[in-house]
Design a protein around this motif. Structure first.
Motif, short mmCIF file in Angstrom:
data_model
loop_
_atom_site.label_atom_id
_atom_site.label_comp_id
_atom_site.label_asym_id
_atom_site.label_seq_id
_atom_site.Cartn_x
_atom_site.Cartn_y
_atom_site.Cartn_z
N ALA A 1 46.71 29.08 45.77
CA ALA A 1 45.73 29.48 44.75
C ALA A 1 44.74 30.45 45.36
O ALA A 1 44.00 30.11 46.28
N GLY A 2 44.74 31.67 44.84
CA GLY A 2 43.79 32.68 45.27
C GLY A 2 42.52 32.62 44.46
O GLY A 2 42.23 31.61 43.80
N PRO A 3 41.73 33.68 44.45
CA PRO A 3 40.49 33.71 43.68
C PRO A 3 40.77 33.49 42.19
O PRO A 3 41.79 33.95 41.67
N HIS A 4 39.85 32.81 41.52
CA HIS A 4 40.01 32.56 40.08
C HIS A 4 38.64 32.31 39.47
O HIS A 4 37.70 31.92 40.18
N ASP A 5 38.54 32.54 38.16
CA ASP A 5 37.26 32.29 37.50
C ASP A 5 37.42 32.45 35.98
O ASP A 5 38.35 33.10 35.50
N TYR A 6 36.48 31.86 35.28
CA TYR A 6 36.40 31.97 33.82
C TYR A 6 35.94 33.37 33.43
O TYR A 6 35.04 33.95 34.06
N VAL A 7 36.56 33.90 32.37
CA VAL A 7 36.18 35.21 31.84
C VAL A 7 35.64 35.01 30.42
O VAL A 7 36.36 34.58 29.52
N SER A 8 34.37 35.32 30.24
CA SER A 8 33.70 35.10 28.96
C SER A 8 33.95 36.25 27.98
O SER A 8 33.88 37.43 28.38
N PRO A 9 34.21 35.94 26.70
CA PRO A 9 34.35 37.01 25.71
C PRO A 9 33.05 37.76 25.47
O PRO A 9 33.05 38.83 24.86
N SER A 10 31.94 37.24 25.98
CA SER A 10 30.67 37.97 25.86
C SER A 10 30.71 39.25 26.69
O SER A 10 29.86 40.12 26.52
N LYS B 1 43.36 44.52 29.00
CA LYS B 1 42.13 45.01 28.38
C LYS B 1 41.93 46.50 28.69
O LYS B 1 42.54 47.06 29.59
N SER B 2 41.06 47.11 27.90
CA SER B 2 40.76 48.53 28.09
C SER B 2 40.05 48.74 29.42
O SER B 2 39.41 47.82 29.95
N PRO B 3 40.11 49.94 29.98
CA PRO B 3 39.42 50.21 31.25
C PRO B 3 37.93 49.89 31.20
O PRO B 3 37.36 49.41 32.19
N GLU B 4 37.31 50.14 30.05
CA GLU B 4 35.87 49.88 29.93
C GLU B 4 35.59 48.38 30.03
O GLU B 4 34.63 47.95 30.69
N VAL B 5 36.43 47.58 29.35
CA VAL B 5 36.24 46.12 29.40
C VAL B 5 36.53 45.59 30.80
O VAL B 5 35.80 44.74 31.32
N VAL B 6 37.59 46.08 31.42
CA VAL B 6 37.92 45.65 32.78
C VAL B 6 36.77 45.93 33.73
O VAL B 6 36.40 45.10 34.57
N GLU B 7 36.17 47.10 33.59
CA GLU B 7 35.04 47.45 34.45
C GLU B 7 33.88 46.50 34.23
O GLU B 7 33.20 46.08 35.19
N ASN B 8 33.62 46.13 32.97
CA ASN B 8 32.53 45.22 32.67
C ASN B 8 32.81 43.82 33.20
O ASN B 8 31.93 43.17 33.78
N HIS C 1 30.64 41.74 36.11
CA HIS C 1 30.08 40.40 35.93
C HIS C 1 30.62 39.43 36.99
O HIS C 1 29.86 38.64 37.57
N LEU C 2 31.93 39.51 37.25
CA LEU C 2 32.50 38.61 38.25
C LEU C 2 32.01 38.94 39.65
O LEU C 2 31.88 38.06 40.50
N GLY C 3 31.70 40.21 39.87
CA GLY C 3 31.22 40.61 41.19
C GLY C 3 29.93 39.93 41.58
O GLY C 3 29.64 39.77 42.77
N GLU C 4 29.16 39.47 40.59
CA GLU C 4 27.89 38.82 40.87
C GLU C 4 28.08 37.39 41.37
O GLU C 4 27.25 36.87 42.10
N ARG C 5 29.18 36.73 40.96
CA ARG C 5 29.37 35.31 41.33
C ARG C 5 30.69 35.04 42.03
O ARG C 5 30.86 33.97 42.63
N ASN C 6 31.63 35.97 41.97
CA ASN C 6 32.95 35.76 42.56
C ASN C 6 33.46 37.08 43.12
O ASN C 6 34.40 37.68 42.58
N PRO C 7 32.87 37.56 44.21
CA PRO C 7 33.24 38.86 44.76
C PRO C 7 34.73 38.98 45.11
O PRO C 7 35.30 40.06 44.96
N ALA C 8 35.34 37.89 45.57
CA ALA C 8 36.75 37.95 45.96
C ALA C 8 37.63 38.27 44.76
O ALA C 8 38.57 39.06 44.85
N LEU C 9 37.34 37.66 43.61
CA LEU C 9 38.12 37.93 42.40
C LEU C 9 37.86 39.35 41.91
O LEU C 9 38.79 40.05 41.49
N ALA C 10 36.62 39.78 41.97
CA ALA C 10 36.30 41.16 41.58
C ALA C 10 37.05 42.15 42.46
O ALA C 10 37.55 43.17 41.97
N ASP C 11 37.16 41.86 43.75
CA ASP C 11 37.90 42.73 44.65
C ASP C 11 39.37 42.79 44.27
O ASP C 11 40.00 43.86 44.35
#
Length: 205
Positions: free
Chosen positions: A80-89, A174-181, A185-195
């Motif tokens: 199991a590598g990095p993982h996290d919840y992705v909010s529709p917000s 998801k669209s590039p804009e959504v992926v970037e967003n 957000h994940l980079g703030e709490r889960n840098p490994a997953l964002a990477d």
């Protein structure tokens, strides 16, 4: 795992990288009484993990080896590598379905149970591998007599992976804009997953 073609991870190099970066694994075995699971560290047998081949080394604390009927049948090893919840917000208005991003590999194979001497050598390799990351790493060789006694309570294994089933589910739908967003957000709490999300985008997946 759910068959979702655009999340498939088929490159053995990527699976090897996942194992190196996430060495705490779950071993699952079908036995007469049902299914048993245990958790142990793993490392790649680098010399036997080239091209399409992947081989891992680990050890079980006794009597887990007997509970798993180790060496008698195929087992499933979950990395199991990095993982996290992705909010529709984090999505565009109207897109309301949340999800969970993750990088996961299922490894299948029949473990080879090591001899006492090979087990001690494997324990030494495992210890050296993880201790190499410490500023003042220790070695089993510092007290060979004592560590050999302790090693008697373990069962070493080497497993050639017959096949793997891996997923990198990282908002590729998801669209590039959504992926970037989502990445921001994940980079703030889960840098490994964002990477991992940035790596997938960089490869054009």
């Amino acid at each position: 795992m759910r068959h979702t073609p655009h999340y498939l991870m088929t490159d053995p190099d990527e699976v090897r990288r996942l194992i190196r970066n996430n060495p705490w694994a779950t071993f699952c075995s079908p036995v007469d009484g049902g299914v048993v699971a245990s958790h142990y560290p793993v490392m790649l047998d680098e010399a036997a993990s080239e091209g399409d081949q992947i081989t891992i080394i680990s050890h079980f604390g006794r009597p887990d080896d007997e509970l798993h009927e180790l060496g008698e049948h195929q087992v499933l090893v979950i990395i199991a590598g990095p993982h996290d919840y992705v909010s529709p917000s984090w999505y565009a208005p109207g897109d309301l379905i949340p999800t969970w991003n993750h990088v996961t590999a299922h490894l299948y194979g029949t473990p080879e149970v090591l001899s006492a001497e090979a087990n001690y050598a494997a324990l030494g390799r495992l210890t050296d591998y993880f201790e190499s990351r410490q500023p003042h790493g220790r070695s089993l060789a510092e007290d060979e007599a004592g560590t050999r006694r302790t090693a008697q309570g373990t069962a070493g294994l080497r497993m050639r992976v017959d096949r793997f089933d891996a997923r990198a589910k990282l908002s590729q739908n998801k669209s590039p804009e959504v992926v970037e967003n989502v990445t921001a957000h994940l980079g703030e709490r889960n840098p490994a997953l964002a990477d991992e999300m940035r790596r997938v985008r960089g490869r054009g997946a």
